[in-house]
Design an enzyme around this catalytic site. Structure first.
Site, mmCIF file in Angstrom:
data_model
loop_
_atom_site.group_PDB
_atom_site.id
_atom_site.type_symbol
_atom_site.label_atom_id
_atom_site.label_comp_id
_atom_site.label_asym_id
_atom_site.label_seq_id
_atom_site.Cartn_x
_atom_site.Cartn_y
_atom_site.Cartn_z
ATOM 1 N N TYR A 91 -13.346 46.352 -26.341
ATOM 2 C CA TYR A 91 -13.955 45.028 -26.261
ATOM 3 C C TYR A 91 -12.930 43.944 -25.904
ATOM 4 O O TYR A 91 -13.300 42.823 -25.563
ATOM 5 C CB TYR A 91 -14.639 44.645 -27.585
ATOM 6 C CG TYR A 91 -15.814 45.531 -27.971
ATOM 7 C CD1 TYR A 91 -16.209 46.594 -27.176
ATOM 8 C CD2 TYR A 91 -16.535 45.287 -29.129
ATOM 9 C CE1 TYR A 91 -17.275 47.406 -27.527
ATOM 10 C CE2 TYR A 91 -17.618 46.087 -29.485
ATOM 11 C CZ TYR A 91 -17.971 47.144 -28.680
ATOM 12 O OH TYR A 91 -19.037 47.942 -29.029
ATOM 13 N N LYS A 120 -11.456 60.260 -31.342
ATOM 14 C CA LYS A 120 -11.849 61.198 -30.278
ATOM 15 C C LYS A 120 -10.546 61.789 -29.728
ATOM 16 O O LYS A 120 -10.222 61.688 -28.536
ATOM 17 C CB LYS A 120 -12.650 60.425 -29.208
ATOM 18 C CG LYS A 120 -13.299 61.290 -28.144
ATOM 19 C CD LYS A 120 -14.427 62.161 -28.657
ATOM 20 C CE LYS A 120 -14.946 63.075 -27.557
ATOM 21 N NZ LYS A 120 -15.791 64.157 -28.056
ATOM 22 N N ASP A 145 -18.177 62.273 -32.244
ATOM 23 C CA ASP A 145 -19.476 62.915 -31.983
ATOM 24 C C ASP A 145 -19.942 63.697 -33.214
ATOM 25 O O ASP A 145 -21.118 63.669 -33.590
ATOM 26 C CB ASP A 145 -19.439 63.804 -30.724
ATOM 27 C CG ASP A 145 -18.102 64.473 -30.493
ATOM 28 O OD1 ASP A 145 -17.167 64.198 -31.259
ATOM 29 O OD2 ASP A 145 -17.992 65.288 -29.561
ATOM 30 N N ASP A 156 -18.761 50.108 -34.227
ATOM 31 C CA ASP A 156 -19.941 49.344 -33.852
ATOM 32 C C ASP A 156 -21.152 50.277 -33.795
ATOM 33 O O ASP A 156 -22.212 50.013 -34.382
ATOM 34 C CB ASP A 156 -19.680 48.710 -32.469
ATOM 35 C CG ASP A 156 -20.679 47.620 -32.127
ATOM 36 O OD1 ASP A 156 -21.540 47.319 -32.959
ATOM 37 O OD2 ASP A 156 -20.600 47.070 -31.010
ATOM 38 N N ASP A 192 -24.473 50.892 -36.755
ATOM 39 C CA ASP A 192 -25.906 50.722 -36.452
ATOM 40 C C ASP A 192 -26.668 52.005 -36.789
ATOM 41 O O ASP A 192 -27.774 51.973 -37.324
ATOM 42 C CB ASP A 192 -26.118 50.395 -34.957
ATOM 43 C CG ASP A 192 -26.202 48.890 -34.707
ATOM 44 O OD1 ASP A 192 -25.531 48.148 -35.447
ATOM 45 O OD2 ASP A 192 -26.921 48.470 -33.787
#
Ligand code: NAD
Length: 368
Positions: free
Chosen positions: A141, A189, A221, A245, A249
């Site tokens: 970001y 990752k 994942d 992020d 959610d």
């Protein structure tokens, strides 16, 4: 105690949930003999409409002069076609960066009274109480160049982290785990990304300083799968900006709704900004339908983290829990055959509960 709070309602339901939260904080101030002074500022789409930019200097100054910041949510279709640098979300990224709020704490708790509001099976989510510690001012970001480069058919986003940026968030993760059940899951990752390999190295180095905390590494994942499969197994998750992020959610569905998830964004010295995890929800904005509890619980985190008002923070958390246990809910928390309360009515219930708890405490004191 007197505290100054910068209040940035933002856009959409941000303004609706903020209005009620101020009422709740005033009720807390009355009950505990504090004074909260609220200084308003504009951010996001509202700021673009008023000043032409998503985070005007005046708003930033108000925040810097305050003891803490409360933020609603930003964004909406009205501003979607603006260039990326002028969009409401830019205001959010900028305020986090300017105030150096690198540590985002997102508690995810399954309330017994809301187990049936989650799309997940009750037996899987019962007892879930996890904390997601998300890095907030680095990664994709904030990659350089900060403008997205478009070269014909090619776009480039940059994922960049410094050692120091990773070290400080990993420390936050370990420290949070120490205050809870001493289990830390570091999500990365590392099988693909170099930034994740450095992340993993640093977690392993830091683990030596926290021998009392159990550490595990998990690929993002796999983490996405395990949050649904066995969420009660998690205590503290520490992860980088983008992964945090998305995973938070996903985890919100354990609580039944995004409208239940509060957050705290902290600077190294403890200064904080408090905001719900959800966005401005344009689909329900202006309809008095928003669930205000994420914002109210964020204000409780402010009392706890920024003002060290533990009892006051617990009073809000208790009132929310009791309101839910009494069977009140908003329409995002789908319950078969029942209609949810409006935003205003939900806020009133929390305020009534705070008053009732106060009266009960008074009676108990009288008999003590
Ligand atoms: P969103 O979080 O606004 O909404 C997602 C869904 O959840 C919607 O169906 C919405 O109605 C529902 N929802 C969210 N909060 C709720 C609440 N308190 N009560 C009841 N229902 C609730 O995400 P989105 O729709 O992807 O984004 C809308 C806008 O918000 C976009 O402009 C986006 O950029 C912005 N956004 C802002 C923030 C922030 O300010 N922190 C975070 C995420 C998205």
């Amino acid at each position: 105690m007197k505290k100054t709070v910068a209040v940035l309602p933002g856009d959409g339901i941000g303004t609706e949930v903020m209005e009620g939260t101020i009422k709740v904080l005033n009720a807390v101030a009355d009950r505990f003999g504090h004074t909260f002074e609220f200084q308003k500022g504009v951010i996001g789409g509202a700021a673009i409409d008023e000043t032409g930019e998503p985070l005007p200097k005046e708003t930033l100054d108000v925040c810097k002069e305050s003891d803490a910041v409360l933020l609603g949510a930003v964004g909406g279709p009205k501003w979607d076609d603006l260039p990326r640098n002028l969009r409401p979300e830019k205001g959010l990224l900028k305020i986090r960066k300017e105030l150096e709020l690198f540590a985002n704490l997102r508690p995810v708790k399954a309330y017994d009274s809301l187990l049936d509001a989650s799309p997940l099976k009750e037996e899987r989510i019962k007892g879930v109480d996890m904390l997601i510690v998300r890095e907030l001012t680095g990664g994709l970001y904030f990659g350089t160049p900060s403008e997205r480069r478009e070269d014909g058919d090619r776009v480039v986003d940059t994922l960049s982290y410094t050692r120091e940026e990773i070290e400080r968030i990993v420390d936050q993760g370990f420290q949070a785990a120490r205050k809870r059940n001493r289990k830390l899951t570091s999500v990365d990752k590392a099988n693909v990304l170099e930034s994740s390999r450095m992340w993993r190295e640093i977690v392993n180095e830091k683990a030596a300083n926290y021998p009392d905390v159990d550490v595990e590494h998990m690929l993002v994942d796999a983490a996405a799968m395990k949050i649904v499969q066995n969420p009660a197994n998690f205590d503290v998750i520490v992860t980088e900006n983008l992964f945090g992020d998305i995973l938070s959610d996903e985890a919100s569905m354990i609580t039944g709704s995004l409208g239940m998830l509060p957050s705290a964004s902290l600077r190294k010295d403890g200064f904080g900004m408090y905001e719900p995890v959800h966005g401005s929800a344009p689909d329900i904005a202006g309809k008095n339908l928003a669930n205000p509890l994420a914002m109210i619980l964020s204000s409780s985190m402010m009392l706890n983290h920024s003002f060290n008002m533990k009892e006051e923070s617990e009073a809000i958390d208790k009132a929310v829990k009791e309101v839910l246990e009494a069977g009140y809910f908003t329409s995002d928390l789908v319950k078969k055959g029942k209609r949810g309360l409006s935003t205003d009515k939900m806020i009133n219930q929390v305020i009534l509960q705070l008053a009732e708890d106060n009266a009960t405490a008074g009676i108990m004191e009288a008999y003590a």
